[in-house]
Design a protein around this motif. Structure first.
Motif, PDB file in Angstrom:
ATOM      1  N   PHE A 191       0.807  -1.300   0.271  1.00  0.00           N
ATOM      2  CA  PHE A 191      -0.123   0.330  -0.171  1.00  0.00           C
ATOM      3  C   PHE A 191       0.992   1.030  -0.031  1.00  0.00           C
ATOM      4  CE2 PHE A 191      -2.673  -2.945   1.471  1.00  0.00           C
ATOM      5  CZ  PHE A 191      -3.870  -3.438   1.194  1.00  0.00           C
ATOM      6  N   ASP A 192       0.667   2.303  -0.729  1.00  0.00           N
ATOM      7  CA  ASP A 192       1.288   3.877  -0.896  1.00  0.00           C
ATOM      8  C   ASP A 192       0.535   4.909   0.374  1.00  0.00           C
ATOM      9  OD1 ASP A 192       4.241   3.184  -2.494  1.00  0.00           O
ATOM     10  OD2 ASP A 192       1.941   2.980  -3.484  1.00  0.00           O
ATOM     11  N   PHE A 193       0.929   4.962   0.884  1.00  0.00           N
ATOM     12  CA  PHE A 193       0.745   5.996   1.957  1.00  0.00           C
ATOM     13  C   PHE A 193       0.668   7.274   2.033  1.00  0.00           C
ATOM     14  CE2 PHE A 193      -0.248   8.520   6.256  1.00  0.00           C
ATOM     15  CZ  PHE A 193      -1.245   7.897   6.219  1.00  0.00           C
ATOM     16  N   ARG A 194      -0.153   8.062   1.156  1.00  0.00           N
ATOM     17  CA  ARG A 194       0.204   9.256   1.001  1.00  0.00           C
ATOM     18  C   ARG A 194      -0.730  11.050   1.507  1.00  0.00           C
ATOM     19  NH1 ARG A 194       3.431   7.147  -3.034  1.00  0.00           N
ATOM     20  NH2 ARG A 194       2.374   6.138  -4.619  1.00  0.00           N
ATOM     21  N   LEU A 195       0.155  11.493   1.915  1.00  0.00           N
ATOM     22  CA  LEU A 195      -0.275  12.840   2.662  1.00  0.00           C
ATOM     23  C   LEU A 195       0.343  14.274   1.671  1.00  0.00           C
ATOM     24  CD1 LEU A 195       0.648  12.054   6.760  1.00  0.00           C
ATOM     25  CD2 LEU A 195      -2.024  12.231   5.485  1.00  0.00           C
ATOM     26  N   GLU A 196      -0.855  14.640   1.702  1.00  0.00           N
ATOM     27  CA  GLU A 196      -0.454  16.181   0.776  1.00  0.00           C
ATOM     28  C   GLU A 196       0.187  16.861   1.676  1.00  0.00           C
ATOM     29  OE1 GLU A 196      -2.513  19.525  -1.725  1.00  0.00           O
ATOM     30  OE2 GLU A 196      -3.792  17.739  -2.048  1.00  0.00           O
ATOM     31  N   ALA A 197       0.756  17.590   1.264  1.00  0.00           N
ATOM     32  CA  ALA A 197       2.055  18.321   2.541  1.00  0.00           C
ATOM     33  C   ALA A 197       2.688  19.541   2.153  1.00  0.00           C
ATOM     34  CB  ALA A 197       2.213  18.135   3.463  1.00  0.00           C
ATOM     35  N   GLU A 198       2.851  20.778   1.254  1.00  0.00           N
ATOM     36  CA  GLU A 198       4.114  21.627   1.387  1.00  0.00           C
ATOM     37  C   GLU A 198       4.250  21.545   0.148  1.00  0.00           C
ATOM     38  OE1 GLU A 198       6.825  19.950   4.051  1.00  0.00           O
ATOM     39  OE2 GLU A 198       5.791  20.952   5.755  1.00  0.00           O
ATOM     40  N   GLY A 199       3.067  21.097  -1.020  1.00  0.00           N
ATOM     41  CA  GLY A 199       3.457  20.928  -2.719  1.00  0.00           C
ATOM     42  C   GLY A 199       3.541  19.919  -3.332  1.00  0.00           C
ATOM     43  N   VAL A 200       3.457  18.512  -2.475  1.00  0.00           N
ATOM     44  CA  VAL A 200       3.772  17.112  -2.866  1.00  0.00           C
ATOM     45  C   VAL A 200       3.350  16.169  -1.516  1.00  0.00           C
ATOM     46  CG1 VAL A 200       6.252  18.026  -3.433  1.00  0.00           C
ATOM     47  CG2 VAL A 200       5.832  17.458  -1.352  1.00  0.00           C
ATOM     48  N   LEU A 201       2.887  14.778  -2.028  1.00  0.00           N
ATOM     49  CA  LEU A 201       2.361  14.063  -1.577  1.00  0.00           C
ATOM     50  C   LEU A 201       3.823  13.649  -0.457  1.00  0.00           C
ATOM     51  CD1 LEU A 201       0.368  12.251  -4.307  1.00  0.00           C
ATOM     52  CD2 LEU A 201      -0.878  13.911  -2.266  1.00  0.00           C
ATOM     53  N   LYS A 202       3.475  13.523   0.228  1.00  0.00           N
ATOM     54  CA  LYS A 202       4.673  12.932   1.320  1.00  0.00           C
ATOM     55  C   LYS A 202       4.092  11.167   1.724  1.00  0.00           C
ATOM     56  CE  LYS A 202       6.687  16.733   2.828  1.00  0.00           C
ATOM     57  NZ  LYS A 202       8.240  16.340   2.338  1.00  0.00           N
ATOM     58  N   SER A 203       5.164  10.491   0.876  1.00  0.00           N
ATOM     59  CA  SER A 203       4.510   8.530   0.689  1.00  0.00           C
ATOM     60  C   SER A 203       5.490   8.014   1.338  1.00  0.00           C
ATOM     61  CB  SER A 203       5.015   9.207  -0.811  1.00  0.00           C
ATOM     62  OG  SER A 203       4.228  10.013  -1.484  1.00  0.00           O
ATOM     63  N   TRP A 204       5.323   6.616   1.569  1.00  0.00           N
ATOM     64  CA  TRP A 204       5.629   5.983   2.640  1.00  0.00           C
ATOM     65  C   TRP A 204       4.836   4.003   1.493  1.00  0.00           C
ATOM     66  CZ3 TRP A 204       3.925  10.324   4.532  1.00  0.00           C
ATOM     67  CH2 TRP A 204       4.463  11.061   5.569  1.00  0.00           C
ATOM     68  N   ALA A 205       5.767   3.113   1.564  1.00  0.00           N
ATOM     69  CA  ALA A 205       5.059   2.462   0.941  1.00  0.00           C
ATOM     70  C   ALA A 205       4.497   1.246   3.059  1.00  0.00           C
ATOM     71  CB  ALA A 205       6.298   0.993   0.345  1.00  0.00           C
ATOM     72  N   VAL A 206       3.966   0.775   2.818  1.00  0.00           N
ATOM     73  CA  VAL A 206       3.271  -0.061   3.779  1.00  0.00           C
ATOM     74  C   VAL A 206       3.072  -1.510   3.112  1.00  0.00           C
ATOM     75  CG1 VAL A 206       2.140  -0.586   5.397  1.00  0.00           C
ATOM     76  CG2 VAL A 206       2.479   2.611   4.729  1.00  0.00           C
ATOM     77  N   PRO A 207       3.513  -1.726   3.450  1.00  0.00           N
ATOM     78  CA  PRO A 207       3.858  -3.752   3.257  1.00  0.00           C
ATOM     79  C   PRO A 207       2.506  -4.261   3.539  1.00  0.00           C
ATOM     80  CG  PRO A 207       5.468  -3.513   3.948  1.00  0.00           C
ATOM     81  CD  PRO A 207       5.153  -1.706   4.434  1.00  0.00           C
TER      82      PRO A 207
END
Length: 154
Positions: A12-28
């Motif tokens: 799963f790609d977990f993304r939070l929109e912040a500061e003009g980008v999508l901050k992203s984490w891969a969550v297996p």
């Protein structure tokens, strides 16, 4: 937003929109609605905002090749006054999600270099069912599964 990505390994790609980008984490194993679950979240590069609308298949030979669906989307808000960048630099970000599937309080906490835990707070959005099977999960936008999305691209 949360995307399910059937790439070299399903995650799963977990993304939070912040500061003009999508901050992203891969969550297996995917984000969980069960506060007892602690999910490994590996930071990935920030993604452009346009990626929040991507659902489809990334061609073989390209970075991230595989099928992607938008499993959940909604809004989020930080629970403490620091900037997102400062909170992430300090190693802890508390926030609330108001998504179609994920709701309530969550936290991302760094526990070693390059590794974070994503944990659901025990609140009204908690549910012991945890995370759905990614192969059976459906897109929040189209209702399609990964298999149906891949077939449509194919």
């Amino acid at each position: 937003m949360v995307q399910i990505h059937d790439a070299s390994s399903m995650h799963f790609d977990f993304r939070l929109e912040a500061e003009g980008v999508l901050k992203s984490w891969a969550v297996p194993k995917g984000p969980s609605t069960d506060p007892q679950d602690k999910r490994l979240a590996m930071p990935t590069e920030d993604h452009p905002l346009a990626y929040r609308d991507f659902e489809g298949t990334i061609a073989e030979g390209e970075y991230g090749a595989g099928t992607v669906i938008i499993w959940d989307e909604g809004t989020w808000r930080q629970e403490r006054g620091r900037s997102v960048t400062e909170a992430l630099e300090r190693g802890h970000l508390s926030f609330r999600l108001d998504g179609r599937k994920l709701r309530g309080g969550f936290a991302l906490t760094r526990f070693r270099a390059g590794a974070w835990l994503l944990v659901k707070r025990d609140d009204t959005g908690a549910d012991p069912r945890g995370t759905p099977d990614p192969k059976r999960a459906r897109s929040a936008r189209t209702g399609r599964t990964l298999r149906q999305t891949a077939a449509d691209a194919g």
